[in-house]
Write an enzyme that holds these catalytic residues in place. Structure first.
Site, PDB file in Angstrom:
ATOM      1  N   TYR A  75      -3.813  12.166  21.636  1.00  0.00           N
ATOM      2  CA  TYR A  75      -4.746  13.210  21.183  1.00  0.00           C
ATOM      3  C   TYR A  75      -4.045  14.577  21.227  1.00  0.00           C
ATOM      4  O   TYR A  75      -3.394  14.917  22.224  1.00  0.00           O
ATOM      5  CB  TYR A  75      -5.978  13.191  22.092  1.00  0.00           C
ATOM      6  CG  TYR A  75      -6.987  14.260  21.793  1.00  0.00           C
ATOM      7  CD1 TYR A  75      -7.822  14.160  20.691  1.00  0.00           C
ATOM      8  CD2 TYR A  75      -7.117  15.370  22.613  1.00  0.00           C
ATOM      9  CE1 TYR A  75      -8.749  15.143  20.412  1.00  0.00           C
ATOM     10  CE2 TYR A  75      -8.048  16.362  22.345  1.00  0.00           C
ATOM     11  CZ  TYR A  75      -8.866  16.245  21.241  1.00  0.00           C
ATOM     12  OH  TYR A  75      -9.785  17.215  20.969  1.00  0.00           O
TER      13      TYR A  75
ATOM     14  N   LYS B  41     -17.805  12.629  23.050  1.00  0.00           N
ATOM     15  CA  LYS B  41     -17.762  11.743  21.904  1.00  0.00           C
ATOM     16  C   LYS B  41     -18.867  10.671  22.014  1.00  0.00           C
ATOM     17  O   LYS B  41     -20.020  11.009  21.947  1.00  0.00           O
ATOM     18  CB  LYS B  41     -16.368  11.138  21.782  1.00  0.00           C
ATOM     19  CG  LYS B  41     -15.227  12.173  21.949  1.00  0.00           C
ATOM     20  CD  LYS B  41     -15.134  13.189  20.817  1.00  0.00           C
ATOM     21  CE  LYS B  41     -14.200  14.350  21.126  1.00  0.00           C
ATOM     22  NZ  LYS B  41     -12.834  13.984  21.480  1.00  0.00           N
TER      23      LYS B  41
HETATM   24  C1  LIG Z   1     -11.784  14.668  22.197  1.00  0.00           C
HETATM   25  C2  LIG Z   1     -10.795  13.901  22.958  1.00  0.00           C
HETATM   26  C3  LIG Z   1     -10.236  14.410  24.148  1.00  0.00           C
HETATM   27  C4  LIG Z   1     -10.572  15.786  24.675  1.00  0.00           C
HETATM   28  O1  LIG Z   1     -11.902  15.887  25.061  1.00  0.00           O
HETATM   29  P1  LIG Z   1     -12.764  17.252  24.993  1.00  0.00           P
HETATM   30  O2  LIG Z   1     -14.096  16.824  25.455  1.00  0.00           O
HETATM   31  O3  LIG Z   1     -12.715  17.728  23.584  1.00  0.00           O
HETATM   32  O4  LIG Z   1     -12.090  18.219  25.909  1.00  0.00           O
HETATM   33  C5  LIG Z   1      -9.350  13.601  24.824  1.00  0.00           C
HETATM   34  N1  LIG Z   1      -8.992  12.389  24.367  1.00  0.00           N
HETATM   35  C6  LIG Z   1      -9.497  11.882  23.224  1.00  0.00           C
HETATM   36  C7  LIG Z   1      -9.072  10.528  22.784  1.00  0.00           C
HETATM   37  C8  LIG Z   1     -10.407  12.621  22.485  1.00  0.00           C
HETATM   38  O5  LIG Z   1     -10.890  12.122  21.345  1.00  0.00           O
END
Ligand SMILES: *Cc1c(COP(=O)(O)O)cnc(C)c1O
Length: 389
Positions: A96, A193
């Protein structure tokens, strides 16, 4: 964990019978005498709403404990604080973008080195490790090309050198995959997410396998203070109530969308672990309970940034936005958005082509999503896509 178990792991309030977890919007807790309290003294250290969320997530992942942070990156940052200067991380190469930035611009400066390898072949990991390796860091599936790594195999390599295996389980979610049962030591999640699931908050989670790791993360959580506030803890719990049903619908939609894209003349590659043509389909099938996630990435025959731009600005239901995993479908162009902080040559090495588009399927009807994509191709083909062959 079954949907029934998930829903009933959410506690009701013993004090009032409130069926939903109360929001304890407080900074401090009154003490009976100095140091004598009801288990809570200050809201950075602990909060009953946060505690409820942390216990639910520990249950979801089969961990010893879980810890809630203000964002996924804050959760990842807390895990990185287990390391010392001189330590080394072996990390998945299409990690990421925000994690790449954190490694490169914050932790490398503090004397932590990161080696990136294609972890879909466990031999690459075995070859890369050294006596300095303290973490093997994988995402599976990865963002945005959905590479899948063999967690069990890699955990054996980690054990053989006394390193910890950290798995970013954001894309699989606890519904598809339980990395701790496959040998991982620590799980991180962007709760923003799938777990939150409604695109209405940012949150992060760490899940630990052992009591000693829990103690160390708990210490860091309190010492650094990047906690999730009580209201967002409540919303995350509310999201978890429907995690199972949402995730399954999103997987179903993504599978249909992936099949549609595979047959479209303007599309070059389709990345979806549920397709038998996907390089890591077999391991994904074994490791993910037959669930392949709600994300589908694809490239265009016209492999250019302008062609991708034309596509992503012409959809109807798929909204152009960062993030993923929510009930509303989203799409993005990783080279200019989520992965803009990764240099182009590094992106290309990791297979992120210039026209790569990432779809996050929501819980709408699959037919409507497919119709949206079909119409977008038609709309932009007249001017942007010179459809050869
Ligand atoms: C979005 C995401 C992150 C970071 O998370 P945030 O909540 O945006 O700080 C880390 N790893 C993956 C795989 C992600 O999709």
């Amino acid at each position: 964990m079954s949907a029934t178990k998930i829903i009933h792991s959410i506690p009701s309030d013993p004090l009032t019978g409130s069926i939903s977890v109360p929001v304890y919007q407080t900074s401090t807790f009154i003490q009976d005498a100095p140091g004598v309290n009801k288990g809570y003294d200050y809201a950075r250290s602990n909060n009953p709403t946060r505690k409820a969320l942390e216990d639910i997530v520990a249950g979801l992942e089969g961990g010893d404990s879980a810890f809630a942070f203000g964002t996924g990156l804050a959760a990842i940052d807390a895990v990185l604080k287990l390391l010392s200067s001189g330590d080394e991380i072996i990390a998945v190469d299409d990690i990421y973008g925000g994690v790449y930035r954190l490694f490169t611009h914050v932790y490398e400066k503090l004397g932590i080195t990161v080696k990136y390898v294609d972890t879909t072949d466990a031999d690459n990991v075995a070859k890369a490790v050294s006596s300095k390796t303290k973490f093997i860091w994988i995402e599976s599936p990865t963002n945005p090309t959905l590479k899948v790594s063999d967690i069990k195999k890699i955990s054996k390599i980690a054990k053989s050198i006394d390193a910890l295996l950290v798995v970013d389980n954001t894309f699989a979610s606890p519904i598809a995959q339980q990395p701790l049962t496959l040998g991982a030591d620590i799980i991180v999640h962007s709760g923003t997410k799938y777990i939150g699931g409604h695109s209405d908050l940012v949150a992060g989670l760490v899940v630990t396998k052992t009591a000693s790791l829990s103690e160390r993360i708990k210490f860091i959580q309190n010492a650094s203070g990047g906690i999730l506030g009580p209201w967002d803890c409540f919303l995350t719990i509310r999201g978890i109530e429907t995690l199972d049903i949402r995730y399954r619908k999103q997987c179903e939609n993504a599978e249909k969308v992936a099949r549609f894209l595979t047959n479209h003349q303007a599309v070059d590659d389709v990345y979806f672990p549920g397709l038998t043509s996907h390089k890591n389909h077999e391991i994904a099938k074994q490791q993910q309970n037959g669930l392949y996630g709600g994300i589908v990435s694809f490239t265009l025959k016209e492999n250019t940034v302008p062609a991708a731009n034309a596509f992503v600005t012409n959809t109807n239901y798929f909204k152009l936005a960062e993030s993923l995993g929510g009930v509303k479908s989203l799409l993005c162009h990783p080279p200019q958005m989520t992965h803009a902080s990764v240099p182009r040559e590094k992106r290309l090495e990791a297979g992120i082509k210039d026209s790569l588009i990432r779809l996050s399927c929501g819980i709408e009807e699959a037919e409507d999503l497919i119709k949206d994509l079909k119409e977008t191709f038609e709309k932009v083909s007249t001017n942007k896509f010179a459809q050869t062959s």
